[in-house]
Write a protein that holds these residues in place. Structure first.
Motif, mmCIF file in Angstrom:
data_model
loop_
_atom_site.group_PDB
_atom_site.id
_atom_site.type_symbol
_atom_site.label_atom_id
_atom_site.label_comp_id
_atom_site.label_asym_id
_atom_site.label_seq_id
_atom_site.Cartn_x
_atom_site.Cartn_y
_atom_site.Cartn_z
ATOM 1 N N ALA A 39 0.878 -1.172 0.000
ATOM 2 C CA ALA A 39 0.000 0.000 0.000
ATOM 3 C C ALA A 39 0.911 1.216 0.000
ATOM 4 N N MET A 41 1.009 4.878 0.948
ATOM 5 C CA MET A 41 0.302 5.893 1.718
ATOM 6 C C MET A 41 0.890 7.246 1.378
ATOM 7 N N TYR A 93 -7.886 4.742 -2.490
ATOM 8 C CA TYR A 93 -8.719 5.173 -1.369
ATOM 9 C C TYR A 93 -8.268 6.567 -0.951
ATOM 10 N N SER A 94 -9.221 7.359 -0.479
ATOM 11 C CA SER A 94 -8.890 8.733 -0.109
ATOM 12 C C SER A 94 -9.643 9.175 1.133
ATOM 13 N N SER A 95 -9.012 10.084 1.850
ATOM 14 C CA SER A 95 -9.695 10.860 2.869
ATOM 15 C C SER A 95 -10.844 11.601 2.181
ATOM 16 N N LEU A 115 -12.555 6.752 2.111
ATOM 17 C CA LEU A 115 -12.292 5.914 3.275
ATOM 18 C C LEU A 115 -12.164 6.836 4.486
ATOM 19 N N LEU A 118 -9.129 7.476 6.699
ATOM 20 C CA LEU A 118 -8.002 8.300 6.234
ATOM 21 C C LEU A 118 -8.208 9.785 6.525
ATOM 22 N N LEU A 136 -8.294 2.503 10.519
ATOM 23 C CA LEU A 136 -7.280 2.378 9.476
ATOM 24 C C LEU A 136 -6.422 1.139 9.697
ATOM 25 N N LEU A 152 -3.324 5.009 -0.868
ATOM 26 C CA LEU A 152 -4.078 5.646 0.210
ATOM 27 C C LEU A 152 -3.688 7.118 0.245
ATOM 28 N N THR A 154 -4.031 10.640 2.005
ATOM 29 C CA THR A 154 -4.433 11.083 3.328
ATOM 30 C C THR A 154 -3.692 12.357 3.722
#
Length: 192
Positions: A39, A41, A93-95, A115, A118, A136, A152, A154
């Motif tokens: 992943a 981040m 995936y995102s905040s 998500l 995040l 998380l 991800l 964030t």
């Protein structure tokens, strides 16, 4: 007395080791994402300022700190770098913050899924930190250790809480998914 001094030193050393930030590993070759089980981040691309205005509303981008033209170019360049490394698509995936969603969209690696785990817990959201990190870590533990690339997007506080390392806008940390909520940092990615 002699036995107390070594015990006190051992306790002090343990506290220092636990409290010391984990330093990120060497630069992570983006091509390795295609191997599966990682992943990436990322902190959102450049959005000048700190935190969000007092009138911040999650679903109203006009009330938030957002990407500027440099940030948009940065996000697109990162997407291009990932595609050049052989990552044509990923689970993204995102905040729910606008600057994160826009960064994720501009990567151009596939549909972006919000998500909430995040989301930021900076400033007025500080009380949300424990529940966000727990969610998380649960999400990370549930990801396959040999699955396709995960991106991800964030905030700095979230990346730091998971990795122990400070990241600048557009930088990231590759996590080697291992079936736990605390996957090790496999390397760093620099902002384009």
């Amino acid at each position: 007395m002699r036995r107390t001094v070594p015990a006190a030193l051992a306790l002090a050393l343990a506290i220092v080791l636990v409290a010391a930030p984990v330093r990120a590993a060497d630069p992570f070759p983006l091509e390795r994402l295609a191997d599966g089980g990682y992943a990436l981040m990322l902190r959102h691309a450049l959005a000048p300022g700190t935190g969000d205005p007092a009138a911040f509303e999650l679903r109203d981008c006009s009330t938030q700190r957002t990407l500027n033209d440099v940030g948009r170019a940065q996000a697109r360049a990162l997407g291009e770098a990932l595609r050049a490394a052989g990552i044509a698509e990923a689970s993204v995936y995102s905040s729910q913050w606008c600057r994160c969603l826009e960064t994720a969209e501009l990567l151009g690696l596939g549909p972006v899924q919000e998500l909430p785990a995040l989301n930021s817990f900076f400033g007025r959201n500080r009380d949300d930190r424990p529940k966000r990190l727990e969610a998380l870590r649960r999400f990370l533990a549930e990801q396959p250790t040999d699955g396709p690339p995960i991106i991800l997007v964030t905030h700095q506080v979230t990346v730091t809480a998971i990795t122990g390392d400070f990241v600048r806008s557009g930088e990231g940390r590759a996590l080697a998914l291992d079936g736990t909520g605390a996957p090790p940092v496999a390397g760093t990615t620099a902002a384009p």
